[in-house]
Motif scaffolding. Sequence first.
Motif, mmCIF file in Angstrom:
data_model
loop_
_atom_site.group_PDB
_atom_site.id
_atom_site.type_symbol
_atom_site.label_atom_id
_atom_site.label_comp_id
_atom_site.label_asym_id
_atom_site.label_seq_id
_atom_site.Cartn_x
_atom_site.Cartn_y
_atom_site.Cartn_z
ATOM 1 N N UNK A 1 0.832 -1.202 0.000
ATOM 2 C CA UNK A 1 0.000 0.000 0.000
ATOM 3 C C UNK A 1 0.869 1.256 0.000
ATOM 4 N N UNK A 2 1.986 1.206 0.719
ATOM 5 C CA UNK A 2 2.892 2.350 0.788
ATOM 6 C C UNK A 2 3.447 2.693 -0.590
ATOM 7 N N UNK A 3 3.842 1.705 -1.355
ATOM 8 C CA UNK A 3 4.393 1.954 -2.687
ATOM 9 C C UNK A 3 3.370 2.628 -3.604
ATOM 10 N N UNK A 4 2.124 2.200 -3.519
ATOM 11 C CA UNK A 4 1.087 2.816 -4.350
ATOM 12 C C UNK A 4 0.759 4.230 -3.879
ATOM 13 N N UNK A 5 0.738 4.426 -2.558
ATOM 14 C CA UNK A 5 0.433 5.758 -2.024
ATOM 15 C C UNK A 5 1.503 6.775 -2.409
ATOM 16 N N UNK A 6 2.757 6.363 -2.458
ATOM 17 C CA UNK A 6 3.832 7.275 -2.857
ATOM 18 C C UNK A 6 3.587 7.787 -4.274
ATOM 19 N N UNK A 7 3.119 6.940 -5.167
ATOM 20 C CA UNK A 7 2.809 7.372 -6.536
ATOM 21 C C UNK A 7 1.658 8.367 -6.548
ATOM 22 N N UNK A 8 0.642 8.112 -5.715
ATOM 23 C CA UNK A 8 -0.489 9.048 -5.639
ATOM 24 C C UNK A 8 -0.059 10.386 -5.054
ATOM 25 N N UNK A 9 0.821 10.349 -4.073
ATOM 26 C CA UNK A 9 1.298 11.588 -3.442
ATOM 27 C C UNK A 9 2.040 12.441 -4.459
ATOM 28 N N UNK A 10 2.852 11.811 -5.306
ATOM 29 C CA UNK A 10 3.580 12.554 -6.349
ATOM 30 C C UNK A 10 2.605 13.123 -7.370
ATOM 31 N N UNK A 11 1.631 12.304 -7.776
ATOM 32 C CA UNK A 11 0.700 12.723 -8.823
ATOM 33 C C UNK A 11 -0.190 13.872 -8.346
ATOM 34 N N UNK A 12 -0.681 13.806 -7.115
ATOM 35 C CA UNK A 12 -1.628 14.785 -6.606
ATOM 36 C C UNK A 12 -0.988 15.906 -5.798
ATOM 37 N N UNK A 13 0.371 15.909 -5.733
ATOM 38 C CA UNK A 13 1.091 16.947 -4.970
ATOM 39 C C UNK A 13 0.634 16.987 -3.518
ATOM 40 N N UNK A 14 0.464 15.833 -2.933
ATOM 41 C CA UNK A 14 0.108 15.736 -1.516
ATOM 42 C C UNK A 14 1.388 15.827 -0.682
ATOM 43 N N UNK A 15 1.295 16.515 0.433
ATOM 44 C CA UNK A 15 2.462 16.687 1.307
ATOM 45 C C UNK A 15 2.400 15.673 2.459
ATOM 46 N N UNK A 16 3.022 14.522 2.246
ATOM 47 C CA UNK A 16 3.080 13.480 3.274
ATOM 48 C C UNK A 16 4.480 12.890 3.313
#
Length: 360
Positions: free
Chosen positions: A345-360
């Motif tokens: 789940x972490x690997x997929x979330x990192x891609x979403x964070x990059x795509x959506x410019x989320x600050x996590x």
Amino acid sequence: MCRSFIVQYWIPASLVASLVISGCSLFPEDVAEQNTVEVKPVAELKVPDGLTAAKKPAQYDIPPAPNAPVTEVELKSPMQVLALATNSRVEEEEKEARIWFERSEFTGELLPYLQKNVLDFGQEKQIEMTQKDQQGLIFETGWISRFEEEGFWLWKDMVEKEQSRFLVVLEPKPHGRTVGLRVQLLEHRFIDNTAKLSAIAQKREEVYFLNRLVDKVATVELAQIKLKKAQSRQITLTTGFDEQGNPAMITGQTLDTAWAQLELLFEQNGFVVNDLDRTKYSFFLTYSEPETGFWDSLWGDEETIVLPLTAGDYQVVLTKAEVGTILSWRDGEGKVMSAEQVSALHQALVQLIKKDNIEL
């Protein structure tokens, strides 16, 4: 003639009550007829000896012209130079179509930066830009046409109305940190030879072309700002363990920041927040894989990121850590996910964070 009339008031305590009022008027004469207010002229301000009177603005004074012929007045307001770029400014009482740029962290050497933007603008808009000097400070455009839509429905057509040529002048200060950009109308012609260009319309043409150049600079600057922000953003989300030794994720963001950023992440990626408990920093979610429509699959330029989760209910609990925040992922019944599930789940979330410019 004076008359009497009856005004009836309905009161809940009684069925009917009446009050008879007699008279010729309800208001006294001194209220009904207001006295004319006498207006006294204000005396001219006397300036003491040794002091000078303040200057009076004369831009609104109408000059006397008793014998002047009546001419047609153009009812269009003059255009305003727009300082769209963050490093641009317009000086007060500027008479020319001119704007000033200051060197910033995004421009580097300012003069080459503006020269490139002017040439790129001409290339993008298919406008001929001819350099007229060795220093690259003066550029002359080719003919620029303006079209208007005429006709109705299937018979609409774009008709050429006028053409203009401009001079673009870069005016660097000696220190090189400030450069002016000025536009001057060289030639103008209407396709209809009977039309004439007024002085206000000439200034409007110059300002309009200048604003298009400034918009080009602002667009390039915005792209640089976004790129630098993306490069400076660091993803701190990693895998680890909570205080009980269970698999979890850890971010360097504070508890409140992580909470707000997760709300954005959930909203954009197939999660529905059914409930939340801010006192315990807990999200109660339902996940379903986002559907890809026909047009998304046809025109979408980004690959859809699918989370390794089955459709259903989940919980995310946030707790404060020594440095940052711990994210505990659980199923709908509150059971903590395994280390393999958290890692995937972490690997997929990192891609979403990059795509959506989320600050996590």
